[in-house]
Enzyme design. Structure first.
Site, short mmCIF file in Angstrom:
data_model
loop_
_atom_site.label_atom_id
_atom_site.label_comp_id
_atom_site.label_asym_id
_atom_site.label_seq_id
_atom_site.Cartn_x
_atom_site.Cartn_y
_atom_site.Cartn_z
N HIS A 1 7.30 -22.98 -3.19
CA HIS A 1 6.78 -24.11 -3.11
C HIS A 1 7.50 -25.07 -1.97
CE1 HIS A 1 6.70 -22.84 -7.35
NE2 HIS A 1 5.57 -23.21 -7.37
N ASP B 1 11.28 -20.26 -0.84
CA ASP B 1 10.56 -20.49 -2.02
C ASP B 1 9.20 -20.91 -1.75
OD1 ASP B 1 11.34 -21.33 -5.16
OD2 ASP B 1 9.72 -22.39 -4.36
N HIS C 1 13.70 -29.28 -5.08
CA HIS C 1 12.90 -30.32 -5.38
C HIS C 1 13.55 -31.61 -5.82
CE1 HIS C 1 9.39 -27.60 -4.99
NE2 HIS C 1 9.72 -27.11 -6.39
N ASP D 1 9.26 -16.58 -5.56
CA ASP D 1 8.09 -16.95 -6.37
C ASP D 1 7.08 -16.65 -5.31
OD1 ASP D 1 9.13 -19.29 -5.03
OD2 ASP D 1 9.14 -20.35 -7.00
C1 3YP Z 1 7.08 -27.35 -10.86
C2 3YP Z 1 6.01 -27.69 -11.73
C3 3YP Z 1 4.68 -26.99 -11.55
C4 3YP Z 1 5.14 -25.82 -10.30
C5 3YP Z 1 6.75 -25.74 -10.26
C6 3YP Z 1 7.52 -25.33 -9.23
C7 3YP Z 1 8.82 -25.10 -9.64
C8 3YP Z 1 9.40 -24.19 -8.46
O1 3YP Z 1 9.57 -23.05 -8.55
N1 3YP Z 1 9.88 -24.83 -7.29
O2 3YP Z 1 10.44 -24.10 -6.32
ZN ZN Z 2 9.31 -22.29 -6.28
#
Ligand code: 3YP
Ligand code: ZN
Length: 366
Positions: A178, A176, A139, A264
């Site tokens: 996300h 992942d 991210h 996840d």
């Molecule tokens: C970051 C804030 C709420 C969800 C979270 C995700 C982090 C993650 O696993 N990114 O791949």
């Molecule tokens: Zn994630």
């Protein structure tokens, strides 16, 4: 040839502080642990040892990425801000990324561990590699940490490989749950890096990861998002690989494949709402390895991202590592059978519709 393994005790010392999941402790939120705490990843490392697989992995020593290496992707201001914040008791980068004392150095070791894994595979020391790094990276943006990520481990490592080893074409397959927005942003106008992300539709970051995000300028067509509906199981992931990911890799013809590898999308994950199983990850790994063997001499590197089920994610990781090494350890995942008994693992029409839309992007790859 062997499988490379990057891990370091300091990865587990990156301190995300007193939270309850992602919510700061307060007078009405009892202090607990942050979702991104060391435990899930430590238990994966431990299972790799207890299963006996560790004895068959080639240890790759991580090193700290240098500021110049980070600066291939990140702004000097971002690097300096994390460095200063981590020298204090507690930092919190904008965008839900808490960190503590020493986290700058550990984040450098996380990016550097991913660099070391790419170096070992490119240098022919190992056939493939898994970097169990922390904090995660997919991210992080050029000028900002985000979603538990301080530096873009995979982006920094790919930029290193292209600059130092003259590796031309690289493809990323981010499974992942996300959206891999940071990796996407790092190469958005770069035609020689194909970024693919499979994720739960509109989970995190907000309003990110749509099919319409396809790259810009010279990079037009070199970004593919597959935003699967919540509830997707093994059938949807397999179909997405068969109809989009693998054809895209064949069309693009990478010299190296890198997988931002979060677990996840597990059916037991507290932050995702998908139903992937350890055997599902085994199947996806097999497909990626076959594509890598066909296209780029088997060169594939995994760099760990999210995954928050302490109890299930370690089995998902072990399944990937067993596949990479070509060895079964005899460990059975206690979740596998009960999870496969849940309804909805077959490909469903609303999932197929999304996959069909994403499949139309394959023809636009150059
Ligand atoms: C970051 C804030 C709420 C969800 C979270 C995700 C982090 C993650 O696993 N990114 O791949
Ligand atoms: Zn994630």
């Amino acid at each position: 040839m062997a499988t490379g393994w990057v891990c370091h005790e300091l990865y587990f010392w990156h301190d995300t502080g007193h939270y309850a999941s992602v919510f700061p402790a307060s007078l009405t939120v009892e202090p607990g642990v942050h979702a991104e705490n060391p435990q899930t990843k430590r238990r994966l490392r431990n299972l790799v040892e207890v299963s006996g697989l560790l004895d068959h992995l080639t240890l790759i020593r991580p090193r700290a990425a240098t500021e110049d290496e980070l600066a291939r992707f990140h702004t000097r201001a971002h690097i300096a801000r994390i460095k200063a914040g981590s020298a204090k008791i507690k930092g919190d980068d904008e965008g839900m990324t808490p960190y503590g004392q020493g986290s700058y150095e550990i984040a450098c070791l996380s990016a550097g561990g991913t660099i070391a894994a790419l170096d070992a595979v490119i240098g022919g020391k190992v056939a493939n590699a898994y970097a169990l790094v922390r904090p995660p990276g997919h991210h992080a943006l050029a000028d900002q940490g985000m979603g538990f990520c301080l530096f873009g481990n995979v982006a920094v490592a790919i930029m290193h490989a292209r600059a130092v080893h003259g590796i031309g074409r690289v493809a990323t397959v981010d499974w992942d749950v996300h959206h891999g927005n940071g990796t996407q942003a790092a190469f958005y106008d770069e035609p020689e890096v194909l970024t693919i992300s499979l994720h739960q539709d509109l989970l995190f970051p907000p309003d990110s990861g749509r099919i319409s995000e396809q790259g810009s300028g010279a990079g037009e067509g070199a970004n593919i998002n597959i935003p699967l509906p919540a509830g997707s199981g093994v059938g949807a992931y397999r179909a997405a690989f068969e109809r989009v990911v693998i054809p895209a890799l064949r069309k693009f013809r990478p010299d190296l494949i890198v997988v931002p590898s979060g677990f996840d999308a597990s059916g037991a994950d507290p932050l995702g709402r998908m139903m992937m199983t350890s055997d599902g990850y085994r199947q996806l790994t097999r497909m990626l390895m076959d594509a890598a063997a066909e296209l780029c001499g088997g060169r594939i590197v995994f760099s760990h991202e999210g995954g928050y089920s302490e109890m299930h994610a370690p089995y998902c990781g072990l399944a990937v590592l067993e596949t990479l090494t070509g060895r079964r350890t005899g460990v059975t995942d206690p979740w596998q059978e009960p999870m496969m008994a849940w309804a909805g693992h077959e490909l469903l029409p609303h999932q197929e519709a999304v996959i069909g839309q994403a499949a139309e992007l394959v023809g636009r790859i150059r």
